[in-house]
Design an enzyme around this catalytic site. Structure first.
Site: not given
Ligand code: PMP
Length: 393
Positions: A325-327
């Site tokens: 989700a963070c990248t």
């Protein structure tokens, strides 16, 4: 339209029972736990209870070994920077892996600029840390090894007990980022002999904006955030009581319900994986087949891109993810997928489904029935599909 949410690693709803436990701490119990009057007593009690609930979940010896933070990112930053700052006279070498979350990787990269040496261990094709490589990298200069409990993007669970045995043959500390494993796997810091453990709240249906760091008694590290001396002087800032109480209640519920729920999710996961691999040619599983998180279905499809599959799934009400989700915001393929040896285009063909409490057999059937047509349509248009396969994929 039917809505199927399968992006639980990115965000989960707060459990109703957690919300109920939190509510009084917004208006009823608002005294600062550091104050010396009756209003502080109830909040102090809430704080103490939450600490104990979390210590119970991870089998910590003492609840005083649990320190609240604002998120898992802060816990990771603190563990690594804190050990580095306190122990640099003993050595300036840190070991981590190529599949950690950015909140570990980027702190390590900053420390390299400050004169620390950091070794990034290779992992095998399933994302498992190679113990031989770890053994070879450990030196007298090594002060910390940081390895995640499980990887949320490919599902693989790391052999923490074995890693800990190797690490503790040296004088280094072991930090484990357990974020992705929270509420799914039984974590025992004593059995695994872990020195520092990052914990998150939302991954077990607690609120966002709170996390914790387990610090085994005797572990030497500096605080990251200084100020009024809360959390025994180790993490300053007025305690976020509603969130802390919520995280505690979530931990209590996870302890009671995790085993049955993980069994249920593993069954759904395996049905999902088999349903896709059997029905879609040139489809593969990312990560380890058996040593994987109960909720993790990480798939890979040749000739097409994860993003176009995501958009097509969104149109039919299915929420998934193309990777961490963070990248997901960058066009670079995920460093985790590259670390397990996937080529650029293979990484781009990856699609991640993370299951949760509200998912049912019907949800799995819905996706397993829809996805083959989506893949077929995209492959028919994709310039990457070999022409001889165009009709049959
Ligand atoms: N570690 C891991 C393994 C993660 O997957 C994440 C993201 N969920 C984090 C740390 C950071 O969590 P947060 O964004 O809640 O700080």
């Amino acid at each position: 339209m039917r809505k199927v949410y399968m992006d639980h690693t990115a965000g989960r709803p707060v459990d109703r029972r957690v919300l109920r436990a939190m509510t009084p701490y917004f208006r009823g119990f608002y005294g600062n736990p550091s104050s010396l009057h009756s209003f502080a007593r109830e909040t102090r009690k809430g704080l103490k209870r939450a600490r104990a609930q979390i210590a119970d979940l991870i089998h910590a010896e003492r609840s005083e070994e649990v320190f609240f933070t604002s998120c898992a990112t802060e816990s990771n930053n603190w563990a690594i920077r804190g050990v580095a700052a306190r122990n640099e006279k003993r050595g300036k070498h840190i070991i981590t892996t190529g599949i950690e979350h950015m909140s570990v990787t980027n702190v390590c990269k900053l420390l390299m600029k400050e004169g620390f040496k950091v070794s990034f261990l290779p992992v095998d094709e399933y994302g498992k840390v190679e113990l031989d490589a770890l053994e070879k990298e450990l030196t007298d200069e090594t002060i910390l090894v940081s390895v995640m409990y499980a990887n949320g993007e490919i599902g693989t669970i790391e052999p923490i007990k074995e890693i800990s045995e190797v690490v503790h043959d040296s004088k280094a500390y072991l930090h484990v980022d357990a974020t992705a494993a929270m509420g799914q796997l039984e974590i025992d810091v004593k059995k695994d002999d872990v020195d520092l453990l990052t914990l998150s709240s939302n991954d077990m249906y607690g609120p966002k904006g709170v996390g914790a760091l387990y610090i085994k008694r005797g572990t030497r590290l500096e605080p990251l955030i200084v100020g009024g001396g809360q959390e025994s002087g180790m993490r300053s800032g007025t305690e976020n009581l509603p969130n802390i109480v919520g995280m505690g209640r979530a931990a209590e519920l996870a302890r009671a319900e995790m085993k049955a729920e993980s069994r249920r999710l593993s069954r759904l996961r395996d049905r999902f994986i088999v349903g896709i691999l059997e029905n879609i040619p040139h489809s593969f599983l990312n990560g380890h087949q058996t040593e994987r998180l109960p909720n993790n279905v990480a798939l890979r499809f040749s000739f097409i891109e994860g993003e176009s599959m995501l958009l097509n799934l969104d149109i039919v009400g299915v929420a998934a993810s193309s990777g961490s989700a963070c990248t997901a915001k960058t066009l670079e393929p995920s460093h985790v997928l590259r670390a397990i040896g996937l080529k650029h285009e293979e990484a781009h063909g990856s699609l991640l489904f993370t299951l949760g409490r509200q998912n049912t057999d019907d949800d799995v059937d819905y996706v397993v029935n829809l996805l083959p047509n989506i893949v077929k349509r995209l492959r028919a248009m994709s310039p990457l599909t070999p022409s001889e396969l165009r009709e049959n994929v």
